[in-house]
Design an enzyme around this catalytic site. Structure first.
Site, PDB file in Angstrom:
ATOM      1  CG  HIS A 133      -5.642  -2.037  -1.682  1.00 39.90           C
ATOM      2  ND1 HIS A 133      -4.639  -2.717  -1.016  1.00 39.90           N
ATOM      3  CD2 HIS A 133      -5.314  -0.722  -1.592  1.00 39.90           C
ATOM      4  CE1 HIS A 133      -3.766  -1.851  -0.535  1.00 39.90           C
ATOM      5  NE2 HIS A 133      -4.137  -0.631  -0.883  1.00 39.90           N
ATOM      6  CD  GLU A 134      -6.551   1.697  -4.448  1.00 40.47           C
ATOM      7  OE1 GLU A 134      -6.667   2.697  -3.706  1.00 40.47           O
ATOM      8  OE2 GLU A 134      -5.462   1.106  -4.593  1.00 40.47           O
ATOM      9  CB  CYS A 156      -0.913   0.000   1.231  1.00 39.24           C
ATOM     10  SG  CYS A 156      -2.004   1.435   1.342  1.00 39.24           S
ATOM     11  CG  HIS A 212      -7.297   3.262   0.737  1.00 40.42           C
ATOM     12  ND1 HIS A 212      -6.527   3.512   1.851  1.00 40.42           N
ATOM     13  CD2 HIS A 212      -6.493   2.568  -0.125  1.00 40.42           C
ATOM     14  CE1 HIS A 212      -5.319   3.000   1.673  1.00 40.42           C
ATOM     15  NE2 HIS A 212      -5.271   2.425   0.488  1.00 40.42           N
TER      16      HIS A 212
END
Length: 204
Positions: free
Chosen positions: A141-142, A99, A145
């Protein structure tokens, strides 16, 4: 366009849910273009707005895929739904993530194999597609966030302990830490002789 600094774990914007985008204007277009440029400079495959210190529900990607989705794109106010996440331990040789907001570190993590993405583009048009494999991993993953979750928050107990030690060792875990792609040394070594070691890691 400009390359923006990437904030590091411990910065509050990374640890809270981002706000919905309500203004589709030139400022938003500039943010998207800056994020594209920052991601390329950082050798990433994806980047979420909170990672450049902007608490809005937006992420971009630059990643080849087998799903017929453009290699570079963005999605605003997305919803990402996934297939079931397997319960077995991740394979460290095949399922390691990194990351840009935990720079230079990488840990194995199990993810769903498929993700369905729905949202808007910078003009307010609907975006919808299915992602598989590593591209699906990038979407998850994004999206995490945007909900205030870093991939290290999802690690199993053994890997989470290693991650906590890395955060402490690097002096992170508090506000005020960032790195500037294209100015600072690449923390994942892409600009060095060992760049091939990171070829199979997802870094976003």
């Amino acid at each position: 366009m400009s390359v923006r600094p990437i904030v590091i774990t411990g910065e509050p914007v990374l640890h809270r849910a981002a706000a919905l985008v309500t203004e589709f204007d030139d400022e938003l277009r500039t943010l998207v273009e800056d994020m594209y440029e920052t991601n390329v400079a950082a050798n990433g495959v994806g980047l979420a707005a909170p990672q450049v210190g902007v608490g809005l529900r937006l992420f971009i990607w630059k990643m080849a895929n087998d799903d017929g989705v453009p290699e570079q794109g963005h999605v605003i106010n997305p919803t990402v739904t996934t297939s079931r996440i397997p319960q077995e331990r991740p394979n460290p040789d095949e399922e390691t993530e990194g990351c840009l907001s935990v720079p230079g570190e990488a840990f194995p993590l199990k993810r769903a194999d498929r993700a369905h993405v729905v949202g808007l583009d910078v003009e307010g048009n609907r975006v919808e597609f299915d992602a598989t494999g590593w591209f699906a991993r990038c979407m998850q993953h994004e999206y995490d966030h945007l909900n205030g979750t870093l991939y290290v928050d999802r690690l199993d107990d053994r890997q989470a302990k290693k991650a906590r030690k890395a955060v402490k060792r690097n002096g992170w875990g508090k506000p005020g830490n960032a790195w500037h792609p294209g100015v600072d040394r690449d923390p994942f070594g892409h600009d060095e002789d060992d760049a091939d070691e990171h070829a199979d890691e997802l870094i976003g």
